[in-house]
Design a protein around this motif. Sequence first.
Motif, PDB file in Angstrom:
ATOM      1  N   LEU A 176       0.096  -0.741  -3.338  1.00 50.82           N
ATOM      2  CA  LEU A 176       0.123   0.714  -3.197  1.00 50.82           C
ATOM      3  C   LEU A 176      -0.472   1.224  -1.900  1.00 50.82           C
ATOM      4  N   SER A 177      -1.519   0.601  -1.414  1.00 49.93           N
ATOM      5  CA  SER A 177      -2.287   1.184  -0.318  1.00 49.93           C
ATOM      6  C   SER A 177      -1.610   1.086   1.039  1.00 49.93           C
ATOM      7  N   VAL A 178      -0.375   0.571   1.076  1.00 47.88           N
ATOM      8  CA  VAL A 178       0.428   0.632   2.304  1.00 47.88           C
ATOM      9  C   VAL A 178       1.527   1.684   2.185  1.00 47.88           C
ATOM     10  N   LEU A 179       1.581   2.381   1.048  1.00 42.74           N
ATOM     11  CA  LEU A 179       2.618   3.383   0.793  1.00 42.74           C
ATOM     12  C   LEU A 179       2.042   4.784   0.853  1.00 42.74           C
ATOM     13  N   GLY A 180       2.900   5.746   1.195  1.00 42.65           N
ATOM     14  CA  GLY A 180       2.521   7.145   1.107  1.00 42.65           C
ATOM     15  C   GLY A 180       2.497   7.595  -0.341  1.00 42.65           C
ATOM     16  N   ALA A 181       1.890   8.751  -0.587  1.00 46.41           N
ATOM     17  CA  ALA A 181       1.753   9.245  -1.954  1.00 46.41           C
ATOM     18  C   ALA A 181       3.112   9.425  -2.623  1.00 46.41           C
ATOM     19  N   GLN A 182       4.082   9.953  -1.884  1.00 42.96           N
ATOM     20  CA  GLN A 182       5.401  10.168  -2.480  1.00 42.96           C
ATOM     21  C   GLN A 182       6.080   8.847  -2.827  1.00 42.96           C
ATOM     22  N   ASP A 183       5.908   7.848  -1.978  1.00 41.34           N
ATOM     23  CA  ASP A 183       6.488   6.532  -2.273  1.00 41.34           C
ATOM     24  C   ASP A 183       5.832   5.906  -3.500  1.00 41.34           C
ATOM     25  N   ARG A 240      -2.487  10.013  -5.066  1.00 40.16           N
ATOM     26  CA  ARG A 240      -3.411  10.626  -4.102  1.00 40.16           C
ATOM     27  C   ARG A 240      -4.590   9.704  -3.790  1.00 40.16           C
ATOM     28  N   THR A 241      -5.095   9.044  -4.812  1.00 33.96           N
ATOM     29  CA  THR A 241      -6.309   8.249  -4.657  1.00 33.96           C
ATOM     30  C   THR A 241      -6.063   6.953  -3.903  1.00 33.96           C
ATOM     31  N   HIS A 242      -4.899   6.325  -4.119  1.00 32.31           N
ATOM     32  CA  HIS A 242      -4.683   4.959  -3.629  1.00 32.31           C
ATOM     33  C   HIS A 242      -3.624   4.850  -2.537  1.00 32.31           C
ATOM     34  N   CYS A 243      -3.141   5.964  -2.006  1.00 35.24           N
ATOM     35  CA  CYS A 243      -2.098   5.910  -0.974  1.00 35.24           C
ATOM     36  C   CYS A 243      -2.681   5.524   0.380  1.00 35.24           C
ATOM     37  N   ALA A 244      -1.785   5.269   1.330  1.00 30.12           N
ATOM     38  CA  ALA A 244      -2.204   4.837   2.664  1.00 30.12           C
ATOM     39  C   ALA A 244      -3.049   5.903   3.362  1.00 30.12           C
ATOM     40  N   GLU A 245      -2.820   7.186   3.040  1.00 29.22           N
ATOM     41  CA  GLU A 245      -3.529   8.274   3.716  1.00 29.22           C
ATOM     42  C   GLU A 245      -4.863   8.625   3.057  1.00 29.22           C
ATOM     43  N   SER A 246      -5.177   7.994   1.917  1.00 35.02           N
ATOM     44  CA  SER A 246      -6.384   8.363   1.176  1.00 35.02           C
ATOM     45  C   SER A 246      -7.642   8.018   1.966  1.00 35.02           C
TER      46      SER A 246
END
Length: 409
Positions: free
Chosen positions: A153-160, A85-91
């Motif tokens: 990580l920060s180019v991936l979605g939370a699920q990925d 949640r913290t480091h995903c692309a959508e954060s």
Amino acid sequence: MADATRQLARCAAVLAAAPSDLGAWLDVGLALEDAGRAGEAASAIAELGRAASELGQVALAVACARWLDERDGDAARELTDRIARTHCAESDRIDRSSRPRPPAPPREAPSAASRPDPANLDEAVAAAKDAVERAVRAARERAGDRLPPTPLLSVLGAQDIRALIGVTQLSMRVPGDVILDLGQPAESLYWLARGAALVTRGDEVLGELRAGAFFGEIALLAGTTRTATVTCTSPCWLLEVPAEAVERLATAAPRLATVLAEYARARLLANLMRTSELFSRLSDDERRTVLRRFEPHIARAGDAIVREGADNDRMHVIVSGRCEVRADDELLSELTVGDAFGEASLLRRAPASADVVAVEHTVTLSLSREQFDDVAVAHPELLAEVYKLLVERERQNASIAHDASDLIL
């Protein structure tokens, strides 16, 4: 058990003296487990993982999640979800313009005289728990609302991210352990969660890797064998992501493949600056300026990168693999990492005088004719080295031809 008790007390004293030292915090968690206090160990590592995530030390946070996976599944899942949640692309906490914060430097351990032996294990455990509480408070004081992006990580979605963490393998290495070796097949991507490692090729030191660095992407992306040796220089926690998982995630999130390619190109350029004599007369700043113009090229074993008699509009420098130079089916020379070819065609503006064939999967960085002309004007030192290379190659080729004539006679 007495040794484990003393070790726990020592680790607790180090952390109490330096509560911002995440490595000392990790040592306390591992010492608790060695002392048979599994519950307290899992609690300490879970707290460490949460703190590492909040401080942007994401590799260490992921390593803590993987360590917990075999000991406390609920805590592992909670930490994994927090990281995702913290480091995903959508954060909304990721500040794309900021850079990762370096880990706090380790502190010198308190002297033995300042560490009285604990009366018993319970006393050592109490000291360890108190030190961890101090470390938690110190981490909260240092943490901010915004965090730098984490390349993997920060180019991936939370699920990925959850999927990536789920297939990542954690190992503990000691100084002297070889993580990967020159010429080995590329089967994984690596991420250093703790410790340091040295990157070498033969006797040449190419650089040092520290906690948070990922590596192994060059051979993985190019499909080549390993282009260098990486050896631990301190105790390491190492994360390993299998190649199939990287490929699967890169397909689902193409931006991951782009990020890896960008890092691979930067590392290839850095390695090339240290290994090729072609750039020896340039300053570090000049090398960086010149090498940015080079483009990567991948050749499979048997591919002709340059063909005899054909127009060639590029100069190449080998960054991994090997090539042979052939003319009229005769072997003229062998080329390896750091060697350049194709310069004669650019300088003479004439067709290539020989074939250059990849002996194995080979990666080069190449410069187009237009870019070469621009570089030659701006950096005459490089042009002088290219001329020097051309003269030496012609001398070698003439020597080979002369020897062949002698044999025929």
